[in-house]
Scaffold this motif. Structure first.
Motif, mmCIF file in Angstrom:
data_model
loop_
_atom_site.group_PDB
_atom_site.id
_atom_site.type_symbol
_atom_site.label_atom_id
_atom_site.label_comp_id
_atom_site.label_asym_id
_atom_site.label_seq_id
_atom_site.Cartn_x
_atom_site.Cartn_y
_atom_site.Cartn_z
ATOM 1 N N CYS A 58 9.042 -27.468 -23.607
ATOM 2 C CA CYS A 58 10.305 -26.789 -23.947
ATOM 3 C C CYS A 58 10.763 -27.174 -25.354
ATOM 4 C CB CYS A 58 11.394 -27.144 -22.941
ATOM 5 S SG CYS A 58 11.182 -26.350 -21.350
ATOM 6 N N GLY A 59 10.702 -28.445 -25.673
ATOM 7 C CA GLY A 59 11.145 -28.914 -26.985
ATOM 8 C C GLY A 59 10.364 -28.272 -28.115
ATOM 9 N N GLN A 60 9.042 -28.194 -27.961
ATOM 10 C CA GLN A 60 8.210 -27.577 -29.002
ATOM 11 C C GLN A 60 8.510 -26.085 -29.134
ATOM 12 O OE1 GLN A 60 4.090 -28.501 -28.246
ATOM 13 N NE2 GLN A 60 4.487 -30.687 -28.183
ATOM 14 N N ALA A 61 8.673 -25.406 -28.000
ATOM 15 C CA ALA A 61 8.970 -23.971 -28.037
ATOM 16 C C ALA A 61 10.325 -23.726 -28.692
ATOM 17 C CB ALA A 61 8.936 -23.389 -26.625
ATOM 18 N N PHE A 62 11.322 -24.519 -28.305
ATOM 19 C CA PHE A 62 12.658 -24.377 -28.897
ATOM 20 C C PHE A 62 12.603 -24.619 -30.404
ATOM 21 C CE2 PHE A 62 14.492 -24.150 -24.781
ATOM 22 C CZ PHE A 62 15.806 -23.732 -24.922
ATOM 23 N N GLY A 65 11.028 -21.587 -31.807
ATOM 24 C CA GLY A 65 11.587 -20.302 -31.386
ATOM 25 C C GLY A 65 10.534 -19.373 -30.826
ATOM 26 N N GLU A 66 9.573 -19.950 -30.076
ATOM 27 C CA GLU A 66 8.454 -19.178 -29.532
ATOM 28 C C GLU A 66 8.483 -19.177 -28.008
ATOM 29 O OE1 GLU A 66 5.015 -21.163 -31.069
ATOM 30 O OE2 GLU A 66 5.206 -20.224 -33.039
ATOM 31 N N PRO A 67 7.875 -18.170 -27.399
ATOM 32 C CA PRO A 67 7.751 -18.150 -25.930
ATOM 33 C C PRO A 67 6.894 -19.325 -25.453
ATOM 34 C CG PRO A 67 7.171 -16.009 -26.868
ATOM 35 C CD PRO A 67 7.298 -16.981 -28.012
ATOM 36 N N PHE A 68 7.043 -19.678 -24.186
ATOM 37 C CA PHE A 68 6.200 -20.723 -23.607
ATOM 38 C C PHE A 68 5.879 -20.386 -22.164
ATOM 39 C CE2 PHE A 68 10.475 -22.151 -22.508
ATOM 40 C CZ PHE A 68 10.330 -22.553 -21.189
#
Length: 176
Positions: A58-62, A65-68
């Motif tokens: 979640c942290g990396q996606a946030f 700003g990318e889907p995960f």
């Protein structure tokens, strides 16, 4: 709301990764109240061994700003942990700023169990096949050894037969 009738667990977060909405499917699955899930409360249902992974994904996606997509175990209302496939997509403001995420979770426990059972069956089959190949190789060696011994015996018999014929020929020749 339509989201409450959806056959999936739906969640919404703000730009700070805090939960701000959970549909009725989510609340029914976890057996928790909406107020308990808000903020970081939803994390209480994630299996302790999966919390670090979930936070990292979640942290990396946030941050980007990318889907995960990820799988993790989540505690159901009856206390059983179930494997969930979570798919989140970013939400943006009209100015293009990250507003948070919206996502859905589906229970994939049976799929994972089927996959694990298939992998176990494949492993058993591989072990049985290896054992069969070893037995065939062992039996082939035994048969080759017997064939070699039979060939040697046949050569000895042929040699003995030739010697006996020579002896008989000498005896007959001597008697004539």
């Amino acid at each position: 709301l339509m989201a409450d009738a959806a056959p999936v667990l739906i969640w919404v977060s703000d730009a700070d990764k805090r939960g701000i909405y959970f549909n009725e499917g989510w609340l029914s699955f976890t057996g928790r109240k909406h107020e308990q899930e808000l903020g970081d409360g939803w994390q209480a249902s994630i299996h302790p061994a999966d919390q670090t992974l979930a936070a990292s994904v979640c942290g990396q996606a946030f941050a980007r700003g990318e889907p995960f997509r990820m799988e993790f175990r989540m505690r159901r209302a009856d206390g059983e942990y179930r494997w969930m496939l979570d798919h989140g997509v970013p939400r943006f403001t009209e100015r293009g700023e990250l507003a948070g995420y919206i996502g859905s979770c589906i229970d994939v426990t049976e799929r994972r169990q089927s996959l694990e059972a298939l992998q176990e069956s494949q492993e058993r089959l591989r072990r049985l096949n290896n054992a069969l190949e070893e037995r065939v190789a062992e039996r082939t060696r035994e048969l080759q050894e017997r064939e070699f011994r039979l060939a040697a015996l046949a050569m000895e018999l042929t040699h003995a037969e030739q010697q006996e014929r020579s002896r008989l020929a000498r005896v007959l020749h001597d008697q004539v």
